[in-house]
Scaffold this motif. Structure first.
Motif, PDB file in Angstrom:
ATOM      1  N   HIS A  31       0.816  -1.213   0.000  1.00 46.97           N
ATOM      2  CA  HIS A  31       0.000   0.000   0.000  1.00 46.97           C
ATOM      3  C   HIS A  31       0.854   1.268   0.000  1.00 46.97           C
ATOM      4  CE1 HIS A  31      -3.040  -2.964   1.322  1.00 46.97           C
ATOM      5  NE2 HIS A  31      -3.899  -2.135   0.759  1.00 46.97           N
ATOM      6  N   TYR A  32       2.146   1.117  -0.341  1.00 50.27           N
ATOM      7  CA  TYR A  32       3.061   2.256  -0.480  1.00 50.27           C
ATOM      8  C   TYR A  32       3.254   3.014   0.830  1.00 50.27           C
ATOM      9  CZ  TYR A  32       2.511   1.600  -5.540  1.00 50.27           C
ATOM     10  OH  TYR A  32       2.499   1.090  -6.814  1.00 50.27           O
ATOM     11  N   ILE A  33       3.128   2.321   1.945  1.00 48.75           N
ATOM     12  CA  ILE A  33       3.349   2.951   3.249  1.00 48.75           C
ATOM     13  C   ILE A  33       4.686   2.467   3.789  1.00 48.75           C
ATOM     14  CG2 ILE A  33       2.538   3.184   5.623  1.00 48.75           C
ATOM     15  CD1 ILE A  33      -0.284   2.668   4.604  1.00 48.75           C
ATOM     16  N   GLY A  34       5.578   3.391   4.133  1.00 46.22           N
ATOM     17  CA  GLY A  34       6.853   2.989   4.707  1.00 46.22           C
ATOM     18  C   GLY A  34       6.676   2.461   6.112  1.00 46.22           C
ATOM     19  N   GLY A 208     -19.346   8.630   4.475  1.00 45.45           N
ATOM     20  CA  GLY A 208     -18.081   7.904   4.349  1.00 45.45           C
ATOM     21  C   GLY A 208     -18.151   6.646   5.195  1.00 45.45           C
ATOM     22  N   VAL A 209     -17.847   5.517   4.613  1.00 44.73           N
ATOM     23  CA  VAL A 209     -17.831   4.239   5.336  1.00 44.73           C
ATOM     24  C   VAL A 209     -16.468   3.601   5.111  1.00 44.73           C
ATOM     25  CG1 VAL A 209     -18.890   1.966   5.611  1.00 44.73           C
ATOM     26  CG2 VAL A 209     -20.318   3.942   5.010  1.00 44.73           C
ATOM     27  N   ASP A 210     -15.673   3.516   6.156  1.00 46.74           N
ATOM     28  CA  ASP A 210     -14.303   3.024   6.018  1.00 46.74           C
ATOM     29  C   ASP A 210     -13.877   2.262   7.264  1.00 46.74           C
ATOM     30  OD1 ASP A 210     -13.437   4.819   3.564  1.00 46.74           O
ATOM     31  OD2 ASP A 210     -14.291   6.203   5.045  1.00 46.74           O
ATOM     32  N   ARG A 211     -12.907   1.383   7.086  1.00 43.50           N
ATOM     33  CA  ARG A 211     -12.169   0.891   8.240  1.00 43.50           C
ATOM     34  C   ARG A 211     -11.287   2.036   8.731  1.00 43.50           C
ATOM     35  NH1 ARG A 211      -8.358  -2.140   7.198  1.00 43.50           N
ATOM     36  NH2 ARG A 211      -8.492  -2.264   4.911  1.00 43.50           N
ATOM     37  N   LEU A 212     -11.087   2.107  10.027  1.00 44.26           N
ATOM     38  CA  LEU A 212     -10.218   3.151  10.575  1.00 44.26           C
ATOM     39  C   LEU A 212      -8.771   2.713  10.321  1.00 44.26           C
ATOM     40  CD1 LEU A 212     -10.250   5.845  11.959  1.00 44.26           C
ATOM     41  CD2 LEU A 212     -10.281   4.684  14.165  1.00 44.26           C
ATOM     42  N   ASP A 213      -8.297   3.082   9.153  1.00 44.32           N
ATOM     43  CA  ASP A 213      -7.015   2.569   8.665  1.00 44.32           C
ATOM     44  C   ASP A 213      -6.262   3.702   7.977  1.00 44.32           C
ATOM     45  OD1 ASP A 213      -4.975   0.953   7.511  1.00 44.32           O
ATOM     46  OD2 ASP A 213      -6.360  -0.743   7.556  1.00 44.32           O
ATOM     47  N   MET A 214      -4.926   3.587   7.987  1.00 42.52           N
ATOM     48  CA  MET A 214      -4.104   4.651   7.403  1.00 42.52           C
ATOM     49  C   MET A 214      -4.365   4.853   5.910  1.00 42.52           C
ATOM     50  SD  MET A 214      -2.292   3.727  10.265  1.00 42.52           S
ATOM     51  CE  MET A 214      -1.204   2.383   9.855  1.00 42.52           C
ATOM     52  N   ILE A 215      -4.708   3.781   5.208  1.00 38.33           N
ATOM     53  CA  ILE A 215      -4.846   3.881   3.754  1.00 38.33           C
ATOM     54  C   ILE A 215      -6.191   4.458   3.319  1.00 38.33           C
ATOM     55  CG2 ILE A 215      -3.319   1.914   3.399  1.00 38.33           C
ATOM     56  CD1 ILE A 215      -5.908   0.318   2.632  1.00 38.33           C
ATOM     57  N   LYS A 216      -7.127   4.609   4.243  1.00 39.58           N
ATOM     58  CA  LYS A 216      -8.486   5.023   3.867  1.00 39.58           C
ATOM     59  C   LYS A 216      -8.641   6.526   3.709  1.00 39.58           C
ATOM     60  CE  LYS A 216     -10.146   0.883   3.672  1.00 39.58           C
ATOM     61  NZ  LYS A 216     -10.593   0.297   2.388  1.00 39.58           N
ATOM     62  N   ASP A 310      -5.956   1.688  -2.321  1.00 38.54           N
ATOM     63  CA  ASP A 310      -6.941   0.651  -2.015  1.00 38.54           C
ATOM     64  C   ASP A 310      -6.989  -0.361  -3.147  1.00 38.54           C
ATOM     65  OD1 ASP A 310      -8.672  -0.378  -0.169  1.00 38.54           O
ATOM     66  OD2 ASP A 310     -10.069   1.305  -0.212  1.00 38.54           O
ATOM     67  N   GLY A 311      -7.005  -1.651  -2.799  1.00 34.60           N
ATOM     68  CA  GLY A 311      -7.062  -2.686  -3.817  1.00 34.60           C
ATOM     69  C   GLY A 311      -8.260  -2.530  -4.728  1.00 34.60           C
ATOM     70  N   MET A 312      -9.450  -2.355  -4.134  1.00 29.84           N
ATOM     71  CA  MET A 312     -10.663  -2.167  -4.931  1.00 29.84           C
ATOM     72  C   MET A 312     -11.576  -1.120  -4.303  1.00 29.84           C
ATOM     73  SD  MET A 312     -11.663  -3.218  -7.795  1.00 29.84           S
ATOM     74  CE  MET A 312     -13.058  -3.214  -8.884  1.00 29.84           C
ATOM     75  N   ASN A 313     -11.996  -1.346  -3.055  1.00 34.47           N
ATOM     76  CA  ASN A 313     -12.957  -0.556  -2.301  1.00 34.47           C
ATOM     77  C   ASN A 313     -14.375  -0.810  -2.810  1.00 34.47           C
ATOM     78  OD1 ASN A 313     -14.696   1.789  -1.411  1.00 34.47           O
ATOM     79  ND2 ASN A 313     -12.827   2.161  -0.246  1.00 34.47           N
ATOM     80  N   LEU A 314     -15.022  -1.775  -2.178  1.00 32.12           N
ATOM     81  CA  LEU A 314     -16.360  -2.186  -2.596  1.00 32.12           C
ATOM     82  C   LEU A 314     -17.457  -1.348  -1.946  1.00 32.12           C
ATOM     83  CD1 LEU A 314     -15.880  -6.043  -2.683  1.00 32.12           C
ATOM     84  CD2 LEU A 314     -15.832  -4.418  -4.582  1.00 32.12           C
ATOM     85  N   VAL A 315     -17.089  -0.441  -1.038  1.00 34.48           N
ATOM     86  CA  VAL A 315     -18.091   0.490  -0.500  1.00 34.48           C
ATOM     87  C   VAL A 315     -18.716   1.288  -1.636  1.00 34.48           C
ATOM     88  CG1 VAL A 315     -18.383   2.605   0.867  1.00 34.48           C
ATOM     89  CG2 VAL A 315     -17.139   0.653   1.822  1.00 34.48           C
ATOM     90  N   SER A 316     -17.896   1.660  -2.604  1.00 37.79           N
ATOM     91  CA  SER A 316     -18.419   2.422  -3.744  1.00 37.79           C
ATOM     92  C   SER A 316     -19.440   1.609  -4.536  1.00 37.79           C
ATOM     93  CB  SER A 316     -17.256   2.848  -4.651  1.00 37.79           C
ATOM     94  OG  SER A 316     -16.482   1.730  -5.039  1.00 37.79           O
ATOM     95  N   PHE A 335      -6.917   6.560  -6.532  1.00 37.72           N
ATOM     96  CA  PHE A 335      -5.994   5.521  -6.057  1.00 37.72           C
ATOM     97  C   PHE A 335      -6.719   4.279  -5.556  1.00 37.72           C
ATOM     98  CE2 PHE A 335      -3.618   9.558  -5.221  1.00 37.72           C
ATOM     99  CZ  PHE A 335      -2.704   9.401  -6.251  1.00 37.72           C
ATOM    100  N   ALA A 336      -8.026   4.234  -5.687  1.00 36.29           N
ATOM    101  CA  ALA A 336      -8.788   3.029  -5.373  1.00 36.29           C
ATOM    102  C   ALA A 336      -8.945   2.215  -6.650  1.00 36.29           C
ATOM    103  CB  ALA A 336     -10.161   3.390  -4.798  1.00 36.29           C
ATOM    104  N   GLY A 337      -8.873   0.896  -6.522  1.00 39.03           N
ATOM    105  CA  GLY A 337      -9.013   0.048  -7.699  1.00 39.03           C
ATOM    106  C   GLY A 337     -10.339   0.251  -8.407  1.00 39.03           C
ATOM    107  N   ALA A 338     -11.372   0.619  -7.637  1.00 39.30           N
ATOM    108  CA  ALA A 338     -12.699   0.828  -8.213  1.00 39.30           C
ATOM    109  C   ALA A 338     -12.720   1.970  -9.216  1.00 39.30           C
ATOM    110  CB  ALA A 338     -13.717   1.090  -7.099  1.00 39.30           C
ATOM    111  N   ALA A 339     -11.731   2.855  -9.160  1.00 37.30           N
ATOM    112  CA  ALA A 339     -11.683   3.976 -10.108  1.00 37.30           C
ATOM    113  C   ALA A 339     -11.545   3.480 -11.535  1.00 37.30           C
ATOM    114  CB  ALA A 339     -10.518   4.908  -9.757  1.00 37.30           C
ATOM    115  N   GLN A 340     -10.937   2.298 -11.731  1.00 40.81           N
ATOM    116  CA  GLN A 340     -10.806   1.733 -13.072  1.00 40.81           C
ATOM    117  C   GLN A 340     -12.163   1.313 -13.626  1.00 40.81           C
ATOM    118  OE1 GLN A 340      -7.781   1.259 -14.740  1.00 40.81           O
ATOM    119  NE2 GLN A 340      -6.640   2.238 -13.108  1.00 40.81           N
TER     120      GLN A 340
END
Length: 761
Positions: A31-34, A208-216, A310-316, A335-340
């Protein structure tokens, strides 16, 4: 859960495998996080033990699979937790159908190469038959990593390694859209919708519906909403943001810090723009049940997905499925996979650009009804047609197709060498000829990025230490003639084999000597080398402009090697180099341009191993004074495609219309003599070798003196070969697509074979 089978891991393995390697190393990297600065040193120290636990856990999964596997079953491995599993499964059963799918992003090769275990993970995944990702970008990054890190060839279908093709493709996951659509009709959902509409009457609802996570990107989302309220005072009492933040990994300090940060920002904004009766942000640190969530989706005017990665993000997807009535607007991170998949109907934003997100919020809230409907219609059509069921069905179907295609390719791949049979026939023979390649056959394998000194090692190839003893035994056997046939220069072969009693053929057979004698030339008399200087100028030009490339000038060829250059840049330079050659120095010359995997070689048309073998055999026969015909031939090597016709040199003659690919692997007919012009030289007692027909050369520097010795010929009327078909073994090394009868996987198997032969003299 009755059809689920547990895999039991002990507590220490779980800690090192799941909490350690998976969540502390792979997940941040993908997820590109150091890694957190304060943990980086500790992580470095514990890396190997965590990776060992990761491999052990994957092996335990494989053990359970193997216990229950039945022929024809499909094994589908999921996510970064099981990257080692395909290799474990294939090692146990190579015919098992194995697919692997990654649910997270796959990072660029520059990120992935930071992993100390980068080589092992990539090769393990490549053991699968089909590798799937959510988006084309992730698939492209994976192929690039295999190319740049492993040095493998990327193709439009996937990644090819020694003839084995691992299919790489994108399979965007979906949701069970029908479940959400039908849920909106349930009484309990309707009741929740009614309460929410009354609660927020007169205000636009953002969600907004997310896991409380750095990538969200939750802090970025809230700050963008604050900026929107700052710049649009007229909206301050007309819009509310509902943020559902589902707690995760609450025992990790970084997540605790993130929770405090979000609470602080929410409190500040509510204090700044709220009142005694209303606040702009409603923040919940908990999950909602399915019915509550569907109701919330249905009453929302704008959904805000600001994932940083985000790999996909199915909330969308879930939001779109519940919006057929309201036709709300989706703001989606690029940057969410769903953007594709949903990018055409959504408003795409860069979540790091707070100003852009704030502007998009205003655009979404003021969007005309007809545009909202068009956008929603596009996304809704995609969500209901690309479901989770369709995703799974497509992947399994593609896996089965991939297996069938692989089986068709396998039929064109030589079978593994039956070492026991080769050794047995060797033991029964009286006059044996062993033709051995050198590079990648008798040398140590070289990793592309495995060793820092590998480039120097490859340009100074050395005989494997574990081959010295068996090779010496074979060379000292009076029944056995050993010939090392290589494209390498004479000095390279001298450095490695001067202490052995064998024959050396350098520069694709153009120079020949027995180690007890001097070098002689087997070059055709009219071979012209006038082209060398002009080609050398081209090679020098591209070497100067391609970092880590090299070129080598040999007496009969020039080679430009870019194996250690940047892969993409090297290929572009090679393409440009070929254009320079074809339009310039070799446009009208009788030359061959031989393209290796990462090299370009220019040589005269007559310079091939198969063209030289006639002359070499004649010289060997006369020099040794053979009394008996050769009745056993073993030819093994990692030869370029251009030189692979050496494998068919000894093959029994077949009708010209029969393609080589359908030649029987072990023909039944017996070869009692060599026929045809290519072998006429060897047929007669009074035949002269090509060396005798050449001009004289002096032994100083680059020229040579032809060696003329007493000839002891075979008896009148006999032939050089009395070779039965099952006494000939042609074998490629580390190449699956080959003209040879058989194949060996690597030089390690060459060691095994030669040891067996040496012990059965």
């Amino acid at each position: 859960m009755q059809r689920c089978i547990p895999v039991f891991l002990d507590e220490e393995v779980v800690h090192q495998y799941y909490n350690g390697y998976c969540n502390n190393i792979l997940w941040p990297l993908f997820h590109y996080i150091g890694l957190p600065q304060e943990d980086r040193l500790a992580t470095t120290r514990s890396f190997q033990s965590q990776f060992d636990a990761y491999k052990k856990a994957n092996q335990l999964f494989a053990d359970v699979v193997n216990e229950h596997y039945e022929e024809g079953d499909v094994v589908w491995c999921h996510d970064y937790h099981l990257m080692f599993l395909p290799k474990c499964l294939k090692e146990r059963n190579s015919k098992m159908k194995v697919g692997w799918f990654l649910h997270t992003p796959f990072p660029s090769s520059e990120i992935h190469r930071m992993l100390p275990s980068r080589l092992e993970l990539l090769r393990s995944v490549l053991a699968a038959d089909l590798v799937g990702f959510h988006t084309y970008d992730y698939a492209r990054h994976f192929v690039s990593a295999c190319t740049r890190i492993l040095g493998l060839e990327g193709t439009p279908e996937g990644v090819e390694d020694q003839g084995k093709l691992t299919r790489i493709a994108a399979f965007p996951v979906g949701i069970d859209s029908e479940r959400f659509i039908k849920a909106l009709e349930l009484p309990e959902v309707q009741d929740h919708m009614k309460v929410l509409k009354q609660r927020f009457a007169g205000r636009k609802v953002m969600l907004g519906v997310d896991r409380l996570d750095m990538i969200k990107g939750i802090p970025q989302k809230i700050l963008a909403f604050e900026k929107f309220l700052e710049e649009n005072p007229n909206w301050r009492n007309k819009v509310v943001l509902l943020q559902i933040a589902v707690p995760t990994r609450t025992d990790v300090p970084e997540y605790q810090k993130l929770t405090s940060q979000v609470h602080e920002i929410v409190g500040r904004i509510n204090g700044r723009f709220g009142s005694l009766t209303a606040v702009p942000i409603h923040h919940l640190d908990r999950s909602l049940d399915f019915h509550e969530l569907c109701a919330l989706y249905a009453v929302t005017d704008v959904a805000l997905v600001t994932s940083l990665r985000d790999g996909m993000n199915l909330v969308s997807y879930e939001y779109v499925a519940c919006q057929e009535s309201k036709k709300g607007v989706l703001i989606l991170s690029e940057f969410a996979g769903a953007a594709q998949s949903l990018g055409a109907g959504a408003i795409l934003v860069n979540p790091w650009n707070v100003t852009e997100v704030a502007s998009s919020i205003g655009y979404a809230l003021n969007m005309p009804a007809d545009e909202r409907e068009k956008r929603h219609h596009h996304n809704f059509k995609h969500v209901i047609s690309h479901t989770a069921q369709e995703w799974a069905s497509t992947f399994v179907s593609e896996l089965n197709v991939t297996i069938v295609e692989a089986q068709l390719r396998t039929r064109q791949i030589p079978p593994p060498l039956p070492i026991e049979v080769a050794v047995d026939r060797y033991s029964c023979s009286n006059n044996r000829l062993l033709i051995l390649g050198f590079n990648a056959t008798l040398t140590e394998p070289v990793d592309t990025l495995g060793r820092k000194d590998s480039q120097i090692n490859e340009w100074q190839p050395k005989l494997r230490p574990d081959l010295r003893e068996p090779l010496r035994k074979l060379c000292d056997d009076p029944k056995t003639t050993v010939l090392v046939l290589s494209g390498s220069a004479r000095n390279v072969l001298d450095d490695n084999f001067s202490d052995y009693n064998l024959w050396l053929a350098a520069e694709n057979g153009m120079f020949l000597r027995v180690t007890t004698g001097d070098w002689m030339t087997t070059m055709p008399e009219n071979l012209s080398m006038e082209w060398v200087d002009s080609v050398k100028n081209v090679f020098e030009y591209f070497t100067d402009r391609t970092p880590r490339s090299q070129f080598e000038v040999r007496e009969t060829s020039l080679i430009w090697n870019y194996k250690y250059s940047d892969v993409e840049f090297g290929r572009l330079q090679a393409r440009d180099l070929l254009q320079h050659l074809w339009t310039g120095p070799i446009s009208n010359a009788s030359l061959d341009v031989v393209q290796g995997r990462r090299s370009v070689e220019v040589r005269s048309v007559a310079v091939t191993k198969s063209a030289a073998i006639d002359r070499i055999l004649g010289e060997i026969v006369h020099n040794k004074g053979m009394k008996e015909p050769i009745d056993y031939v073993l030819c093994i090597g990692h030869f370029l495609t251009k030189d692979e016709d050496i494998y068919t040199f000894f093959e029994p003659e077949l009708p010209s219309e029969v393609p080589a690919s359908v030649r029987p692997q072990v023909p039944t007919q017996v070869r009692t003599s060599i026929v045809g012009s290519r072998a006429a030289l060897l047929m007669k007692q009074n035949s002269t070798s090509a060396v005798e027909q050449n001009k004289s050369y002096a032994i100083d520097g680059d020229t040579l003196h032809s060696m003329v010795t007493d000839r002891i010929s075979l008896q009148e009327g006999s032939s050089v070969l009395d070779l039965q078909a099952n006494d000939y073994f042609s074998c490629s090394v580390a190449r699956k697509r080959s003209n040879s009868r058989y194949r060996l996987q690597s030089s390690d198997e060459v060691v095994t074979l030669l040891r067996e032969l040496a012990d059965h003299r």
